[in-house]
Every structure is written in C-alpha cells, then in structure tokens.
Design a protein around this motif. Structure first.
Motif, PDB file in Angstrom:
ATOM      1  N   GLU A 146       0.841  -1.187   0.000  1.00 47.23           N
ATOM      2  CA  GLU A 146       0.000   0.000   0.000  1.00 47.23           C
ATOM      3  C   GLU A 146       0.882   1.245   0.000  1.00 47.23           C
ATOM      4  N   PRO A 147       0.334   2.392  -0.394  1.00 47.12           N
ATOM      5  CA  PRO A 147       1.122   3.636  -0.362  1.00 47.12           C
ATOM      6  C   PRO A 147       1.668   3.898   1.044  1.00 47.12           C
ATOM      7  N   GLY A 148       2.934   4.271   1.103  1.00 47.83           N
ATOM      8  CA  GLY A 148       3.582   4.548   2.379  1.00 47.83           C
ATOM      9  C   GLY A 148       4.272   3.357   3.013  1.00 47.83           C
ATOM     10  N   GLU A 149       4.034   2.155   2.497  1.00 50.73           N
ATOM     11  CA  GLU A 149       4.702   0.958   3.026  1.00 50.73           C
ATOM     12  C   GLU A 149       6.034   0.754   2.330  1.00 50.73           C
ATOM     13  N   SER A 150       6.955   0.109   3.022  1.00 46.79           N
ATOM     14  CA  SER A 150       8.224  -0.246   2.398  1.00 46.79           C
ATOM     15  C   SER A 150       8.546  -1.704   2.717  1.00 46.79           C
ATOM     16  N   VAL A 151       9.100  -2.393   1.750  1.00 50.97           N
ATOM     17  CA  VAL A 151       9.443  -3.807   1.901  1.00 50.97           C
ATOM     18  C   VAL A 151      10.680  -3.925   2.791  1.00 50.97           C
ATOM     19  N   GLN A 152      10.567  -4.716   3.848  1.00 47.55           N
ATOM     20  CA  GLN A 152      11.687  -4.950   4.762  1.00 47.55           C
ATOM     21  C   GLN A 152      12.457  -6.219   4.393  1.00 47.55           C
ATOM     22  N   THR A 153      11.727  -7.244   3.958  1.00 46.60           N
ATOM     23  CA  THR A 153      12.345  -8.495   3.521  1.00 46.60           C
ATOM     24  C   THR A 153      11.381  -9.227   2.591  1.00 46.60           C
ATOM     25  N   ALA A 154      11.928 -10.032   1.719  1.00 44.78           N
ATOM     26  CA  ALA A 154      11.114 -10.847   0.807  1.00 44.78           C
ATOM     27  C   ALA A 154      11.921 -12.075   0.408  1.00 44.78           C
ATOM     28  N   PHE A 155      11.270 -13.228   0.405  1.00 43.05           N
ATOM     29  CA  PHE A 155      11.931 -14.478   0.037  1.00 43.05           C
ATOM     30  C   PHE A 155      10.881 -15.504  -0.349  1.00 43.05           C
ATOM     31  N   THR A 156      11.322 -16.600  -0.921  1.00 40.77           N
ATOM     32  CA  THR A 156      10.393 -17.669  -1.289  1.00 40.77           C
ATOM     33  C   THR A 156      10.312 -18.690  -0.160  1.00 40.77           C
ATOM     34  N   ALA A 157       9.223 -19.441  -0.152  1.00 32.73           N
ATOM     35  CA  ALA A 157       9.029 -20.482   0.846  1.00 32.73           C
ATOM     36  C   ALA A 157       8.200 -21.598   0.230  1.00 32.73           C
ATOM     37  N   TYR A 158       8.369 -22.780   0.764  1.00 31.33           N
ATOM     38  CA  TYR A 158       7.602 -23.938   0.327  1.00 31.33           C
ATOM     39  C   TYR A 158       6.603 -24.294   1.420  1.00 31.33           C
TER      40      TYR A 158
END
Length: 129
Positions: free
Chosen positions: A15-27
C-alpha cells in the motif's frame, strides 16, 4: 514465463507509504506449493507463486504485523546430523489459523537460506506464541 525476484513481487502488493523490509520464497504443503513471503513495516504479505519459475500468481493473504505471531522457535531438519537445508517456522495468522513455511531460496542446495530467512522474520515480527 519471466522469473522475477521476491522483492519485486511483494512490492507490487504494498500500500502507499509501506516499504518492503524483507522478501523471500518459501515452500508449503510438504514442499508441494511455493509462496513468496514478504514483510513490510506494517504487514506480513504472502503471494502465490509458480513452482519452478518464481512468478506472481496473486495475493494469498496480508495480515498486519501486530496481529500475526511466530511460534517460540523454529526447527532445522537434520539427517544423520547434517543440515538438509530445510528449516520450518509456524506463523499464527490474524484469523487464528496457523501456517508452516520452509523459507528456502531454492529447492536444491543453499542449506543456510531457510535459517537466515527465519531469522529475518523473527527480527521483524514482534508477536510470539
């Protein structure tokens, strides 16, 4: 089909104003399905992905960080004392259901990626069960 990185997939759902802190794949589901997990400064976001090629198949769910909780610890799966690269973390969602993830960066190899991704989640999500 073009493969994109996890952060780009999560960024398309913020959403507007949010920032990604971490992102990764998972099973999930005993390794039968793949998800992209991302944490922003406000929410935990889970996106469905293609299995062999990382892709955005739609938002699965997004819960506020203050309403999700991690179970007290996580487990690393060892076989004959060797790290298999699998580590599992359980998350309690805002609706009370639980989900277990194996947050590996790839299906084969990278034995430390799952544990590193779990440590990121523990640093970003304050709630514990």
């Amino acid at each position: 089909m073009q493969t994109i990185d996890p952060e780009t997939i999560i960024a398309s759902h913020i959403e507007p104003g949010e920032s990604v802190q971490t992102a990764f794949t998972a099973y999930v589901n005993a390794g039968l399905r793949r998800r992209v997990i991302g944490a922003t400064d406000r929410r935990l976001i889970v996106v469905r992905s293609g299995y062999f090629s990382l892709s955005d198949k739609g938002l699965s769910w997004a819960d506020p960080l203050d309403q999700v909780a991690l179970y007290g610890s996580y487990s690393v799966w060892l076989k004959s004392g060797l790290n298999t690269g699998n580590a599992y973390v359980r998350i309690r969602r805002a609706n009370g259901s639980t989900v277990t993830f194996n947050p590996r960066n790839s299906f084969i190899g990278q034995t430390g990626s799952a544990e590193a991704n779990i440590k990121k989640l523990f640093a970003l999500i304050p709630g514990r069960v």
